[in-house]
Design a protein around this motif. Structure first.
Motif, short mmCIF file in Angstrom:
data_model
loop_
_atom_site.label_atom_id
_atom_site.label_comp_id
_atom_site.label_asym_id
_atom_site.label_seq_id
_atom_site.Cartn_x
_atom_site.Cartn_y
_atom_site.Cartn_z
N ILE A 31 -0.78 -16.81 3.76
CA ILE A 31 -1.13 -15.47 3.04
C ILE A 31 -2.00 -16.63 2.04
O ILE A 31 -2.92 -15.29 1.61
CB ILE A 31 0.31 -15.19 2.68
N ILE A 32 -2.12 -17.83 2.11
CA ILE A 32 -3.28 -18.67 1.37
C ILE A 32 -4.86 -18.14 1.77
O ILE A 32 -5.67 -17.81 0.64
CB ILE A 32 -2.71 -19.70 2.06
N ALA A 33 -4.53 -17.87 2.61
CA ALA A 33 -6.07 -17.22 3.85
C ALA A 33 -6.51 -15.67 3.46
O ALA A 33 -7.73 -15.71 2.89
CB ALA A 33 -6.46 -17.09 4.71
N MET A 34 -5.10 -15.03 2.90
CA MET A 34 -5.77 -13.54 2.54
C MET A 34 -5.54 -13.07 1.25
O MET A 34 -5.98 -11.69 1.14
CB MET A 34 -4.17 -12.81 4.04
N THR A 35 -5.38 -13.90 0.30
CA THR A 35 -4.96 -13.67 -0.75
C THR A 35 -6.80 -14.73 -2.09
O THR A 35 -7.39 -15.67 -1.91
CB THR A 35 -4.23 -13.84 -1.54
N PRO A 36 -6.70 -13.66 -3.03
CA PRO A 36 -8.22 -14.68 -3.65
C PRO A 36 -8.21 -16.02 -3.94
O PRO A 36 -9.02 -16.33 -4.24
CB PRO A 36 -8.24 -13.82 -4.84
N SER A 37 -6.62 -16.79 -4.17
CA SER A 37 -6.73 -18.39 -5.67
C SER A 37 -5.18 -19.22 -5.19
O SER A 37 -4.71 -17.78 -3.77
CB SER A 37 -6.65 -17.61 -6.49
N PRO A 38 -4.92 -19.51 -4.59
CA PRO A 38 -3.75 -20.11 -4.05
C PRO A 38 -2.28 -19.70 -5.06
O PRO A 38 -1.66 -19.85 -5.06
CB PRO A 38 -3.94 -22.58 -3.99
N GLU A 39 -2.86 -19.68 -6.57
CA GLU A 39 -2.07 -18.83 -7.49
C GLU A 39 -1.59 -17.66 -7.08
O GLU A 39 -0.74 -17.47 -6.74
CB GLU A 39 -2.24 -19.39 -9.75
N VAL A 40 -2.64 -17.19 -6.67
CA VAL A 40 -2.05 -15.44 -5.88
C VAL A 40 -1.45 -15.61 -4.49
O VAL A 40 -0.61 -14.76 -4.24
CB VAL A 40 -3.33 -14.87 -6.03
N ALA A 41 -1.61 -16.05 -3.87
CA ALA A 41 -1.38 -16.79 -2.69
C ALA A 41 0.43 -17.05 -3.34
O ALA A 41 0.86 -15.71 -1.74
CB ALA A 41 -1.75 -17.83 -2.17
N TRP A 42 0.51 -17.78 -4.10
CA TRP A 42 1.56 -17.78 -3.54
C TRP A 42 2.85 -16.53 -4.52
O TRP A 42 4.14 -16.14 -3.97
CB TRP A 42 2.41 -19.33 -5.36
N ALA A 43 1.88 -15.77 -5.88
CA ALA A 43 2.66 -15.24 -6.02
C ALA A 43 3.09 -14.17 -5.28
O ALA A 43 3.92 -13.27 -4.98
CB ALA A 43 2.25 -14.34 -7.26
#
Ligand code: FAD
Length: 486
Positions: A389-401
């Motif tokens: 998910i870290i690579a699939m989303t625009p930023s680390p915080e969005v990845a976490w959420a």
């Protein structure tokens, strides 16, 4: 300050006073036991604490469980599971001679402030001590407003977190205190009601869940109807007991060897949904494991997961401002991910594609479809799923959420200390030697643990091709909650 009835109880370390009021005997109708997540009638320290108080005050216990439409992620899946649990809780309480009432909040049957109204007739209120999600903040709110004492009781852990202290540094320090305490807490102390069950007046008309068709009840509610109940994990106590028997008979004899193989159906117990909703407690599960004929290696491995990991995350969650917040991730990991936040993300995916398991990554889709269809995911898959998910989303915080959101909304065992503790471990853990784009020093995970197994590639292809229901896609993720919610 606890009253004598609780202070002198063998399970006293499970109990904390949430306000400084004193119990009332005269004029009170009952001791109110408000259950939210520990939905079992047997070996339930929340009920037993209420019974001890009731017996000391000469009052019966009234167990109450309510289901609202507006809790986060309310869906057919979660409501169905909760209704089955609440139905069996009521039957189990009746068998013990304890009154138990339920309310399903809905149009035409609104009961504003019901817990407060029930509490107004009580000599004391006993609630659950849960470190995350709805139960945590609702217990605190009731304690602030109630005119009688509110006691919170831990029913989720074998070893009450309070006996471990608050000065533990890491998991090995936790285990040094937790392991020697297990034997003591493996023994239960069931309390017996000494007064007849409460039959007096109530400020509302309870729902008899044994006579309601759960599907009909759910159909008219203002909840997420796009997420269907799980057929893999049926609701209720009988299904939980069947899973426990399956653990003892089929899973445990090979557990240490099979637990990591996501391609096998019976490698792991599948108990986490039933543990999350307290339909089974860890003491009962460990008693079954201890009594099983499986070898020591398997039993030790299982105890390490159920007690060594699950209770570690429970303990951690109590020490955090908000266990679901991104700022719980290790500082070095937050820093390295931030340093790479502007890296190009060629593997980016839309929330729609991710929700439905329709990304360009077949193994990730296979993982996600377990969440969407089954309401559960194998542990080994969860690790790959979270890392990617870290690579699939625009930023680390969005990845976490995104990871927390998908886990919380879809998985029956989500919204749990283990949800956020494990995702935090995937975003942190041990740093990698090499620095990579997007991940920085956060370790990545390949698909080898599945693909290189016998039949692994075929398993991935079949699992990724499972048809999924069309889910509602939110306009935005609840990023603020996963950033700063308390
Ligand atoms: P089994 O292998 O049979 O284990 C028995 C029990 O031990 C489980 O039911 C569970 O209560 C506990 N357990 C096992 N592994 C872990 C672990 N790593 N951490 C904590 N407890 C564990 N678990 C949840 O309960 N809820 C979650 O939302 C959740 N999210 C996760 C997210 C990620 C990214 C990862 C890597 C793990 C997550 N886990 C979560 C932990 C673990 O994956 C599940 O508990 C396990 O897969 C449940 O399946 P099971 O009951 O068959 O496990």
């Amino acid at each position: 300050m606890l009253p004598d009835a609780l202070r002198e109880w063998a399970e006293a370390p499970r109990v904390g006073a949430l306000n400084d009021r004193l119990p009332v005997g005269d004029g009170a109708r009952y001791v109110l036991c408000w259950l939210q997540q520990a939905l079992r009638a047997v070996d339930n320290p929340v009920i037993d604490a209420a019974l001890r108080l009731g017996n000391a005050l000469g009052l019966p216990v009234l167990v109450y469980h309510g289901i609202r439409e507006d809790y986060p992620y309310a869906s057919d899946r979660l409501h169905h599971f909760l209704l089955g649990a609440a139905r069996d809780l009521a039957a189990g309480c009746a068998a013990r001679g304890i009154a138990c009432v339920s309310h399903v909040d809905r149009e035409g049957r609104r009961e504003k402030g019901l817990v407060y109204r029930l509490g107004a007739e009580a000599g004391a209120i006993v609630v659950e001590d849960q470190p995350v999600f709805v139960a945590r903040w609702q217990a605190a709110r009731v304690a602030a407003r109630a005119t009688v004492p509110v006691y919170a009781v831990n029913a989720a852990c074998l070893v009450p977190p309070a006996v471990l202290g608050s000065d533990i540094r890491g998991r090995s320090g936790f285990l040094r205190r937790h392991e020697p305490a297990r034997e003591t807490w493996a023994r239960g102390t069931a309390e017996v009601p000494v007064v007849p069950p409460y039959t007096g007046p109530l400020p509302f008309a309870p729902d008899d869940l044994a006579t309601h068709d759960p599907d009909a009840l759910i159909a008219d509610l203002a909840i997420d109807h796009s997420l269907p109940p799980s057929t893999q994990f049926p609701a209720g106590r009988a299904a939980a007991e069947a899973r426990l028997r399956r653990l003892v008979d089929t899973v445990l004899p090979g557990y240490a060897a099979t637990r990591n193989d996501a391609t096998r159906d019976s490698g792991a117990s599948g108990l986490s949904p039933y543990l999350h909703f307290g339909i089974l407690g860890p003491r009962e599960v460990m008693a079954a494991v201890d009594g099983a004929t499986a070898g020591k290696t398997h039993k030790t491995k299982f105890a390490d997961e159920l007690l060594g990991w699950r209770e570690w995350f429970h303990w951690q969650a109590r020490m955090l401002r908000g266990a679901q917040r991104y700022d719980r991730v290790a500082d070095w990991a937050v820093a390295t991910l931030a340093a790479h936040a502007d890296d190009p993300r060629p593997e980016g995916e839309t929330l729609d594609a991710m929700l439905h398991g329709e990304t360009r990554d077949a193994l990730w889709n296979a993982c996600q479809k377990q969440f969407v269809i089954d309401g559960w995911m194998h542990n080994n898959l969860r690790m790959y799923w979270a890392k990617r998910i870290i690579a699939m989303t625009p930023s680390p915080e969005v990845a976490w959420a995104t990871a927390c959101y998908l886990n919380d909304r879809l998985s029956l065992d989500g919204r749990d200390p283990s949800t956020y503790g494990n995702i935090a471990a995937m975003f942190g853990g041990s740093p990698a030697d090499a620095e990579r784009p997007v991940y920085g020093r956060v370790a990545t995970r390949g698909d080898g643990s599945i693909r290189h197994r016998d039949g692994g590639a075929a398993w991935i292809a079949a699992a990724a091709a499972r048809p999924v229901p069309r889910l509602s896609v939110p306009d935005a993720l609840p990023i603020a909650w996963y950033r700063a919610g308390g």
